[in-house]
Scaffold this motif. Structure first.
Motif, mmCIF file in Angstrom:
data_model
loop_
_atom_site.group_PDB
_atom_site.id
_atom_site.type_symbol
_atom_site.label_atom_id
_atom_site.label_comp_id
_atom_site.label_asym_id
_atom_site.label_seq_id
_atom_site.Cartn_x
_atom_site.Cartn_y
_atom_site.Cartn_z
ATOM 1 N N PRO A 43 1.046 -1.296 -0.038
ATOM 2 C CA PRO A 43 -0.128 -0.009 -0.004
ATOM 3 C C PRO A 43 0.807 1.214 -0.012
ATOM 4 C CG PRO A 43 -0.050 -1.107 2.304
ATOM 5 C CD PRO A 43 0.636 -2.096 1.190
ATOM 6 N N GLN A 44 1.987 1.132 0.625
ATOM 7 C CA GLN A 44 2.964 2.466 0.560
ATOM 8 C C GLN A 44 3.314 2.779 -0.834
ATOM 9 O OE1 GLN A 44 6.587 2.449 0.238
ATOM 10 N NE2 GLN A 44 6.476 4.856 0.280
ATOM 11 N N VAL A 45 3.779 1.799 -1.776
ATOM 12 C CA VAL A 45 4.434 2.130 -2.962
ATOM 13 C C VAL A 45 3.106 2.449 -3.677
ATOM 14 C CG1 VAL A 45 6.456 0.876 -2.788
ATOM 15 C CG2 VAL A 45 4.136 -0.370 -3.385
ATOM 16 N N GLU A 46 1.968 1.895 -3.581
ATOM 17 C CA GLU A 46 0.789 2.258 -4.658
ATOM 18 C C GLU A 46 0.529 3.817 -4.177
ATOM 19 O OE1 GLU A 46 -1.611 -2.034 -5.190
ATOM 20 O OE2 GLU A 46 -2.355 -0.690 -3.651
ATOM 21 N N MET A 47 0.350 4.219 -2.778
ATOM 22 C CA MET A 47 0.168 5.491 -2.487
ATOM 23 C C MET A 47 1.139 6.467 -2.928
ATOM 24 S SD MET A 47 -2.952 6.057 -0.958
ATOM 25 C CE MET A 47 -2.436 7.467 -0.280
ATOM 26 N N SER A 48 2.518 5.997 -2.985
ATOM 27 C CA SER A 48 3.344 6.961 -3.258
ATOM 28 C C SER A 48 3.313 7.326 -4.901
ATOM 29 C CB SER A 48 5.014 6.269 -3.152
ATOM 30 O OG SER A 48 5.865 6.826 -3.787
ATOM 31 N N TYR A 49 2.817 6.261 -5.597
ATOM 32 C CA TYR A 49 2.602 6.288 -6.983
ATOM 33 C C TYR A 49 1.375 7.599 -7.336
ATOM 34 C CZ TYR A 49 2.016 6.267 -12.054
ATOM 35 O OH TYR A 49 1.801 6.704 -13.351
ATOM 36 N N VAL A 50 0.335 7.319 -6.712
ATOM 37 C CA VAL A 50 -0.894 8.079 -6.935
ATOM 38 C C VAL A 50 -0.521 9.527 -6.383
ATOM 39 C CG1 VAL A 50 -3.089 8.443 -5.859
ATOM 40 C CG2 VAL A 50 -2.370 6.246 -6.773
ATOM 41 N N THR A 51 -0.185 9.895 -5.180
ATOM 42 C CA THR A 51 -0.101 11.010 -4.501
ATOM 43 C C THR A 51 1.045 11.799 -4.981
ATOM 44 O OG1 THR A 51 1.030 10.150 -2.556
ATOM 45 C CG2 THR A 51 -1.488 10.237 -2.678
ATOM 46 N N GLU A 52 2.458 11.249 -5.117
ATOM 47 C CA GLU A 52 3.692 11.936 -5.536
ATOM 48 C C GLU A 52 4.148 11.623 -6.875
ATOM 49 O OE1 GLU A 52 5.871 11.932 -1.665
ATOM 50 O OE2 GLU A 52 4.937 10.077 -1.531
ATOM 51 N N VAL A 53 3.761 10.824 -7.562
ATOM 52 C CA VAL A 53 4.002 10.681 -9.135
ATOM 53 C C VAL A 53 3.007 11.184 -10.063
ATOM 54 C CG1 VAL A 53 4.898 9.312 -10.832
ATOM 55 C CG2 VAL A 53 5.738 8.850 -8.420
ATOM 56 N N ALA A 54 1.790 10.413 -10.169
ATOM 57 C CA ALA A 54 0.622 10.713 -10.968
ATOM 58 C C ALA A 54 -0.016 12.033 -10.418
ATOM 59 C CB ALA A 54 -0.185 9.564 -11.012
ATOM 60 N N GLY A 55 -0.003 12.364 -9.124
ATOM 61 C CA GLY A 55 -0.539 13.314 -8.543
ATOM 62 C C GLY A 55 0.247 14.284 -7.636
ATOM 63 N N GLY A 56 1.429 14.613 -7.835
ATOM 64 C CA GLY A 56 2.181 15.326 -6.992
ATOM 65 C C GLY A 56 2.559 16.560 -7.575
ATOM 66 N N SER A 57 3.354 17.316 -7.050
ATOM 67 C CA SER A 57 3.719 18.648 -7.451
ATOM 68 C C SER A 57 4.067 18.640 -9.143
ATOM 69 C CB SER A 57 4.962 19.308 -6.792
ATOM 70 O OG SER A 57 5.995 18.638 -6.582
ATOM 71 N N THR A 58 4.942 17.672 -9.336
ATOM 72 C CA THR A 58 5.257 17.513 -10.752
ATOM 73 C C THR A 58 4.280 17.668 -11.602
ATOM 74 O OG1 THR A 58 7.437 16.632 -10.404
ATOM 75 C CG2 THR A 58 6.967 16.216 -12.613
ATOM 76 N N ALA A 59 3.127 16.653 -11.208
ATOM 77 C CA ALA A 59 1.869 16.335 -11.889
ATOM 78 C C ALA A 59 1.043 17.718 -12.184
ATOM 79 C CB ALA A 59 1.169 15.347 -11.243
ATOM 80 N N LEU A 60 1.108 18.415 -10.953
ATOM 81 C CA LEU A 60 0.433 19.925 -11.117
ATOM 82 C C LEU A 60 1.107 20.873 -11.999
ATOM 83 C CD1 LEU A 60 -1.856 21.371 -9.477
ATOM 84 C CD2 LEU A 60 0.012 22.192 -7.842
ATOM 85 N N ASN A 61 2.610 20.603 -11.917
ATOM 86 C CA ASN A 61 3.163 21.480 -12.905
ATOM 87 C C ASN A 61 2.927 20.923 -14.327
ATOM 88 O OD1 ASN A 61 4.600 23.446 -11.349
ATOM 89 N ND2 ASN A 61 5.962 21.873 -10.701
ATOM 90 N N ALA A 62 2.521 19.859 -14.486
ATOM 91 C CA ALA A 62 2.391 19.346 -15.948
ATOM 92 C C ALA A 62 1.124 19.934 -16.383
ATOM 93 C CB ALA A 62 2.258 17.924 -15.945
#
Length: 480
Positions: A43-62
């Protein structure tokens, strides 16, 4: 405390009764978890992808890089690209390390479902890295014996991603083994069939990305993968477990409520307006539920030249319309969906010259995209009447004889506005169909983070804030 531990060790040594086992126990923190079980790591790596890769600050900048949104807190993000990708870079490599541990532990116990899921998540993280940065460390990454891992060509990484997905599918086709994921799998509760379909869906996305490299081959490969992926609108990779709170909510809503710097950009406004008769985004019923209004109007912020919008109401905008859909913490976040695959199918069939099949897939994708427009807040779901009225506009469903690639890409781009900005940015660079309006230009890729430049001497030195805007630095699959 450390002195006491040393004193005890010396006394034990003096008595002739000390062993390595005793010393290890003395120097071990009993409150530290050194060997976490699979059910706590997944669950930690799933949440990491959702909140910090697909949905993190870089995604916001996208959102800004694709001109779907405009940053309106006083500066243009294109003036300083260097830091925009740091979160994806750091979190993806951290996740890749954890996923390697998960897979190793899983294979050691013949827990094949865990191993398969780990590889699917590994593929998602690697795709995010190479699509945003181009060449990145892969073969030598995460090795303790190599301090300066080389940067592998993005084309080769694509090949490795497909190999990773193939291995994932093989493991997911086996019996789960002695330990199987259940509620710790926050997407599918350990459903192997759905993870296999997800693997093929990601393959389809990545095959389609190569449309400029091999038009026919990429289309056929994408269609072959789609046939083994999600086969109905009820099958999707969507994260729907966010809490209605600032601390555990949808990452885009968390960011927007903390610092509402996003206003509606030219890209999404103009894409919506292009299908209507009034040449305004208002003709698209999604605009009314996705965007706020300023003095009764939807006003987009010009990318690169917008004035600072700090005024009240902060979440609605004093000068420009802001994303209404970014207000709600418990909004689900799509990662890979049946709708996206239908848009890919439409594009692939169009490249192969089958306009009838292309149009069938396109019309279904548009219809479903409209029906999902209110997923972030079910209370604003579009009615059948509004959907029908929009679809009756001549430019929305032009028919098989006149359907164009621009129709497919623009409708897909609009669909991605609901929390899939990185994929929107990828399509913008791949097709060139969404025009550039920012006078600074368009970022063809992200520069490497300063942290990587300073610690890895293998980092390419020719990618910076200026060169990242130049055509020569485009990722290999982008339009020339």
């Amino acid at each position: 405390m450390k002195k006491l531990q040393i004193l005890i060790a010396l006394l034990l040594l003096a008595s002739g009764s000390c062993t390595d086992e005793i010393l290890n126990k003395i120097d071990t923190n009993p409150n530290q978890v050194n060997d976490a079980p699979l059910k706590t790591m997944l669950p930690q790596v799933e949440m990491s992808y959702v909140t910090e890769v697909a949905g993190g600050s870089t995604a916001l900048n996208a959102y800004y890089l694709s001109e779907a949104n405009t940053f309106v807190l006083g500066n243009n993000v294109l003036k300083d690209l260097q830091g925009l990708g740091s979160q994806v870079w750091n979190q993806s490599y951290s996740a890749l390390n954890d996923l390697a541990i998960i897979k190793k532990k899983a294979l050691e116990s013949n827990s094949f479902t865990y191993a398969g899921i780990a590889d699917v998540l590994r593929a998602f993280n690697m795709a995010a890295l190479t699509d945003l940065f181009g060449d990145v460390p892969f073969k030598e990454a995460l090795r303790d014996d190599i301090g300066n891992p080389v940067f592998d060509p993005s084309q080769e990484i694509y090949t490795e991603i497909h190999k990773t997905l193939d291995e994932a599918i093989l493991n997911l086709e086996k019996d789960s083994g002695p330990v199987a994921p259940k509620t710790d799998d926050m997407f599918f509760a350990g459903d192997r069939a759905m993870w296999i379909k997800t693997a093929y869906g990601l393959k389809a996305r990545l095959y389609n990305r190569l449309s400029n490299i091999d038009a026919a081959g990429s289309a056929n490969n994408a269609l072959g993968a789609i046939a083994k992926s999600f086969n109905s609108d009820s099958e999707n990779l969507i994260f729907s477990k966010f809490a209605d709170t600032q601390t555990n909510g949808n990452p885009f809503a968390v960011a927007n409520n903390s610092q509402p710097g996003s206003s509606v950009g030219n890209g999404v406004y103009n894409a919506m307006a292009s299908f209507g008769e009034s040449q305004k985004a208002d003709d698209d019923p999604r605009a009314a539920i996705w965007f706020t209004k300023v003095k009764g109007q939807i006003i987009s912020a010009p990318n690169g030249t917008a004035r600072a919008d700090f005024g009240e109401p902060r979440l609605d905008g004093a000068y420009y319309s802001k994303p209404e859909l970014m207000k709600y913490f418990n909004s689900p976040m799509p990662v890979l969906t049946f709708v996206e695959l239908k848009f890919i199918e439409a594009e692939a069939q169009l490249r192969l010259g089958d306009k009838t099949k292309a149009n069938t897939a396109y019309e279904l994708a548009v219809d479903l995209a409209l029906r999902h427009a209110g997923d972030y807040r079910p209370a604003v779901k579009l009615s059948d009447e509004k959907i029908s009225t929009y679809k009756s506009l001549p430019k929305v469903l032009p028919g098989s004889s006149t359907l164009a690639l621009s129709d497919i890409i623009k409708q897909k781009y609009i669909y991605f506005y609901q929390f899939q900005p990185i994929e929107a940015y990828n399509d913008v660079r791949r097709t060139g169909i969404i025009p550039v309006t920012d006078p600074t230009g368009r970022a063809s890729r992200l520069p490497y983070p300063v942290s990587e430049i300073t610690r890895n001497t293998s980092t390419p030195a020719d990618i910076d804030n200026i060169s990242a805007l130049e055509p020569r630095t485009k990722v290999f699959w982008a339009i020339k």
